[in-house]
Design a protein around this motif. Sequence first.
Motif, PDB file in Angstrom:
ATOM      1  N   TRP A   1      30.173  81.006  55.854  1.00 30.49           N
ATOM      2  CA  TRP A   1      31.045  81.982  56.514  1.00 30.49           C
ATOM      3  C   TRP A   1      30.616  82.150  57.964  1.00 30.49           C
TER       4      TRP A   1
ATOM      5  N   LYS B   1      35.745  81.077  56.273  1.00 30.65           N
ATOM      6  CA  LYS B   1      34.873  80.176  55.528  1.00 30.65           C
ATOM      7  C   LYS B   1      35.176  78.745  55.950  1.00 30.65           C
TER       8      LYS B   1
ATOM      9  N   ASP C   1      27.035  85.847  53.244  1.00 32.05           N
ATOM     10  CA  ASP C   1      28.188  86.279  52.444  1.00 32.05           C
ATOM     11  C   ASP C   1      28.282  87.796  52.354  1.00 32.05           C
TER      12      ASP C   1
ATOM     13  N   VAL D   1      30.613  89.624  54.747  1.00 30.54           N
ATOM     14  CA  VAL D   1      32.056  89.388  54.680  1.00 30.54           C
ATOM     15  C   VAL D   1      32.770  90.580  54.038  1.00 30.54           C
TER      16      VAL D   1
END
Length: 430
Positions: free
Chosen positions: A399, A392, A412, A415
């Motif tokens: 990200w 991040k 996101d 991730v």
Amino acid sequence: MGAPLFPGFSGTWKEMEAGLARCVPAQCNQVTSQGAGAGVAGVTGWNTGRAERAGAARLCSTEIAAVLEFSVLPQSTTSALKNSSNSGGRMAWKWKYSPKEQLEDMGSLHPGLTGLQNLENTCYMNAVLQCLCSLTPLVQYFLSGKWNTALHEEIGESATAFGCLVSDMWLGEFDYVSPEAFHSVFGKRHPTFSKRTQHDAQEFLICVLDDLHEAFKQPSQERQSPSAGASTRSSSGTSIITQLFEGQLSHGIRCLTCKAHSDRPESFTVLSLPIPSTRACSLQDCLECFFQPDTLTLNNQINCFWCGSNQDATVKASITKAPPIIIFHLKRFAWQDKNRRKLSTTVCYPFSDLDLSPYISTSCRDTREYSLCAVVNHAGDMDYGHYTAFCKHSVTKHWYSFDDAQVTKIPDSEVQADTAYLLFYTSQGY
């Protein structure tokens, strides 16, 4: 205007550029050779004598401080900035602007979004380095030059190479750079990693943290004890590594015969967590498994001082000091029927509000919560695998995926992956 990412300079850009152009001696200007297309920076001339490098760094630092009223810049930073100013490029950091304004005004520069060239089977190293170089407190320590004053030069060559690499990656001038210099000098101190063969990212991470700690440590009276569940350094002392990464555990041991109780303290920088399921579980499940009480019997009995003999006992760990940055190692590689195998269990981990209070000792009032900031992934099996990193960005808050030289912005949702191997969490508000 918001607070600058790296405060300390209040002059104009022209003053900084002119000052740097005058300050960089020949010994420092050994960075960058342009690659085809993407642009590759490789630190060359690393065999320059240590005294010459140290003298060049001191000269750069002193003159820059006098001209710019700033503290100290790492050697590679001044070298790369000299190259940038000569080519008409602009500096990656403009301290008088807020982080958002920095990125809007930098055009093609991408500080902190620089890939790392694979030197043949060095994806494990690249993934770990990207995660470390995304941690704001550690980056600020190196970019501010504070590391120069703490460095033990006689054992600090790999720490110096690491500092140069941080500078090159945050300069943002290249799509990717070569970690050849760091790999070379680090391999001299740790021959296991000198060969360009596959290695475990967690083992490499522990060696890097230990090496940086040794290079910067100051004496202290604390003692440390080893344990299977946590990594520790080999000798006492305090450093930027202990300040950021070191936590403290207490193992409460109770003899089941005489009920005597004792506590055994232990410092850690990485917590290795068992994965309690083969299908799916959460990070909290892993933490519960790690911190649950255990019974020591048979060959694991303790030698009870009060009983004067080996006795069964219970042991329970708790956190007595939570570090600002906590690293979890998910133990995906396990033994089954005398064969080592990889667990592909999906481990769900929170992006924010990770609460460690259930595992904090009652004697400790530290109830901080944590947010995810970086992940090392391992895809593949025992015989063949590949490491990547999710980080991040400290400025954009987006990200990014770091796959060696390839850097890609990701949503996101990507991730959360079943390939997660190392999880980096920072204390909220730190």
